[in-house]
Write a protein that holds these residues in place. Structure first.
Motif, short mmCIF file in Angstrom:
data_model
loop_
_atom_site.label_atom_id
_atom_site.label_comp_id
_atom_site.label_asym_id
_atom_site.label_seq_id
_atom_site.Cartn_x
_atom_site.Cartn_y
_atom_site.Cartn_z
N THR A 46 0.84 -1.20 0.00
CA THR A 46 0.00 0.00 0.00
C THR A 46 0.88 1.25 0.00
O THR A 46 1.73 1.40 0.87
CB THR A 46 -0.93 0.03 1.23
OG1 THR A 46 -1.68 -1.20 1.29
CG2 THR A 46 -1.89 1.20 1.15
N ALA A 47 0.69 2.11 -0.96
CA ALA A 47 1.51 3.31 -1.09
C ALA A 47 1.21 4.32 0.02
O ALA A 47 0.11 4.32 0.59
CB ALA A 47 1.25 3.97 -2.45
N ASP A 48 2.21 5.15 0.34
CA ASP A 48 2.03 6.16 1.38
C ASP A 48 0.81 7.04 1.11
O ASP A 48 0.04 7.34 2.03
CB ASP A 48 3.28 7.04 1.48
CG ASP A 48 4.47 6.32 2.10
OD1 ASP A 48 4.25 5.37 2.88
OD2 ASP A 48 5.61 6.70 1.81
N ALA A 49 0.65 7.45 -0.12
CA ALA A 49 -0.48 8.32 -0.46
C ALA A 49 -1.81 7.63 -0.19
O ALA A 49 -2.79 8.27 0.23
CB ALA A 49 -0.40 8.75 -1.92
N ASP A 50 -1.87 6.31 -0.39
CA ASP A 50 -3.10 5.56 -0.15
C ASP A 50 -3.34 5.37 1.35
O ASP A 50 -4.48 5.42 1.82
CB ASP A 50 -3.05 4.22 -0.86
CG ASP A 50 -3.13 4.35 -2.38
OD1 ASP A 50 -3.76 5.33 -2.84
OD2 ASP A 50 -2.58 3.49 -3.08
N VAL A 51 -2.26 5.13 2.11
CA VAL A 51 -2.40 5.03 3.57
C VAL A 51 -2.98 6.32 4.13
O VAL A 51 -3.75 6.31 5.10
CB VAL A 51 -1.04 4.72 4.23
CG1 VAL A 51 -1.17 4.75 5.75
CG2 VAL A 51 -0.51 3.36 3.78
N CYS A 52 -2.64 7.44 3.54
CA CYS A 52 -3.10 8.75 4.01
C CYS A 52 -4.42 9.18 3.39
O CYS A 52 -4.90 10.29 3.65
CB CYS A 52 -2.02 9.79 3.74
SG CYS A 52 -0.48 9.48 4.64
N GLY A 139 10.07 2.79 10.65
CA GLY A 139 9.33 3.70 9.80
C GLY A 139 9.04 5.04 10.45
O GLY A 139 8.16 5.78 10.00
N ARG A 142 8.77 8.38 8.49
CA ARG A 142 7.59 8.75 7.71
C ARG A 142 6.93 10.00 8.30
O ARG A 142 6.23 10.73 7.60
CB ARG A 142 6.57 7.60 7.70
CG ARG A 142 6.92 6.48 6.73
CD ARG A 142 5.71 5.57 6.53
NE ARG A 142 5.97 4.56 5.52
CZ ARG A 142 6.43 3.35 5.78
NH1 ARG A 142 6.69 2.99 7.04
NH2 ARG A 142 6.63 2.46 4.82
N LEU A 145 7.27 13.21 6.44
CA LEU A 145 6.57 13.42 5.18
C LEU A 145 5.31 14.25 5.41
O LEU A 145 4.50 13.94 6.29
CB LEU A 145 6.20 12.08 4.54
CG LEU A 145 7.37 11.14 4.21
CD1 LEU A 145 6.85 9.83 3.64
CD2 LEU A 145 8.32 11.81 3.22
N TYR A 148 1.87 12.46 5.65
CA TYR A 148 1.50 11.81 6.91
C TYR A 148 1.14 12.84 7.98
O TYR A 148 0.23 12.62 8.78
CB TYR A 148 2.64 10.92 7.41
CG TYR A 148 2.66 9.55 6.77
CD1 TYR A 148 1.81 8.55 7.20
CD2 TYR A 148 3.51 9.27 5.72
CE1 TYR A 148 1.81 7.29 6.61
CE2 TYR A 148 3.53 8.02 5.12
CZ TYR A 148 2.67 7.03 5.57
OH TYR A 148 2.67 5.80 4.98
N TYR A 157 0.97 8.70 13.85
CA TYR A 157 1.34 9.85 13.02
C TYR A 157 0.71 11.16 13.46
O TYR A 157 0.74 12.14 12.72
CB TYR A 157 1.01 9.58 11.55
CG TYR A 157 1.60 8.31 11.01
CD1 TYR A 157 2.98 8.14 10.93
CD2 TYR A 157 0.79 7.25 10.59
CE1 TYR A 157 3.53 6.96 10.46
CE2 TYR A 157 1.34 6.08 10.12
CZ TYR A 157 2.71 5.93 10.06
OH TYR A 157 3.25 4.78 9.60
#
Length: 286
Positions: A46-52, A139, A142, A145, A148, A157
């Motif tokens: 799962t990409a960072d953008a999708d997690v967010c 991690g 992160r 970023l 996040y 986060y």
């Protein structure tokens, strides 16, 4: 306390899309005790953008398959707790964003809305320190970023200083002389072990030797078996901590900019802080 939901309500009562593969048997009590049987993190890849992306993760969690019968065993929902608990909560309040609910119901009444952010704005991001990974890489970086920092992922986060963490527990219990955030009987109920019938509370030796967390209704409970409601709180990514010792009427907030493992010296100061305060926790035997 508002009468909008009950601990034994299934999540699907408020989140119908969550049904399927046994998820319809998962209750709020299961979620708060980390007894859902669902994965604790976003699915691999799962990409960072999708997690967010709140809606993306809500759909992902609504399709996860439990690998255990819900309610049987505690397994930490380290990240996915954000959406599994947060989406039905958002719907109960009829809010566009869970961040709005948390700010209105928790941060403002606790008096910490200027120092604690589930979703940071420009001013909060400008105040944020740069964090570094320490002995091991969990991690933590992160948090540097922007995606996040600005996302509402209330299981991880968030941005806070130590003062706000301690202030939350002080206000929760009313240790400053003002009315507590919730009724004492509600808190007392939340600080009872929340375990399955086949999952007894470990004895003192096991609780100390393996740093086990016994979950109540959302809070981690630490200490000796006979007084697990005395010390409660929640650890954070990188080694941060928010804890309350009810016997001592003491609240502790600790934040760090270098990721620390449990007792991962030289970075982790938590065992020393707790020993100086005389608090028995999962990080010390006395």
């Amino acid at each position: 306390e508002l009468g909008l939901m009950a601990y034994d309500d299934p999540l699907v009562r408020f989140w119908p899309e969550f049904a399927g593969d046994g998820r319809e048997r998962i209750t709020f009590r299961h979620v708060l005790g980390h007894r859902t049987g669902l994965p604790g993190g976003p699915l691999p890849g799962t990409a960072d953008a999708d997690v967010c992306d709140w809606d993306f993760m809500v759909r992902q969690c609504a399709a996860m398959k439990p690998h255990l019968e819900p309610g049987t065993r505690s397994e930490y929902l380290a990240i996915t707790l954000a959406w599994i608990l947060g989406e039905p909560l958002r719907r109960v309040f009829g809010a566009d964003s869970l961040d709005d609910v948390l700010r209105e119901q928790v941060l403002v009444p606790a008096g910490i809305a200027d120092d604690f952010f589930f979703a940071a704005d420009d001013a909060a991001c400008a105040r944020a320190v740069t964090v570094q990974d320490g002995v091991e890489n969990y991690g933590y970086t992160r948090m540097n970023l922007d995606v996040y920092r600005r996302a509402c992922i209330p299981s991880a986060y968030a941005l806070s200083n130590a003062r706000a963490l301690a202030r939350f527990y002080t206000r929760l219990c009313g240790y400053d002389g003002a009315a507590p955030l919730i009724r004492p009987e509600t808190l007392e109920n939340a600080l009872q072990p929340n375990r399955g019938s086949g999952e007894p509370v470990p004895d003192d030796a096991a609780l100390c030797a393996t740093w086990q967390t016994v979950w109540g209704l959302g809070y981690g409970l630490w200490g000796r078996r006979g007084e697990l409601g005395r010390i409660f709180g929640q650890g954070g990514l990188g080694g941060c901590e928010g804890l309350c010792d009810r016997a001592m009427r003491t609240a502790i907030g600790y934040t760090c900019s270098i990721s620390a493992t449990a007792c991962g010296k030289p970075y982790d100061l938590r065992p020393d802080l707790y020993r100086l305060a005389g608090i028995f926790t999962r990080y010390s035997s006395r």
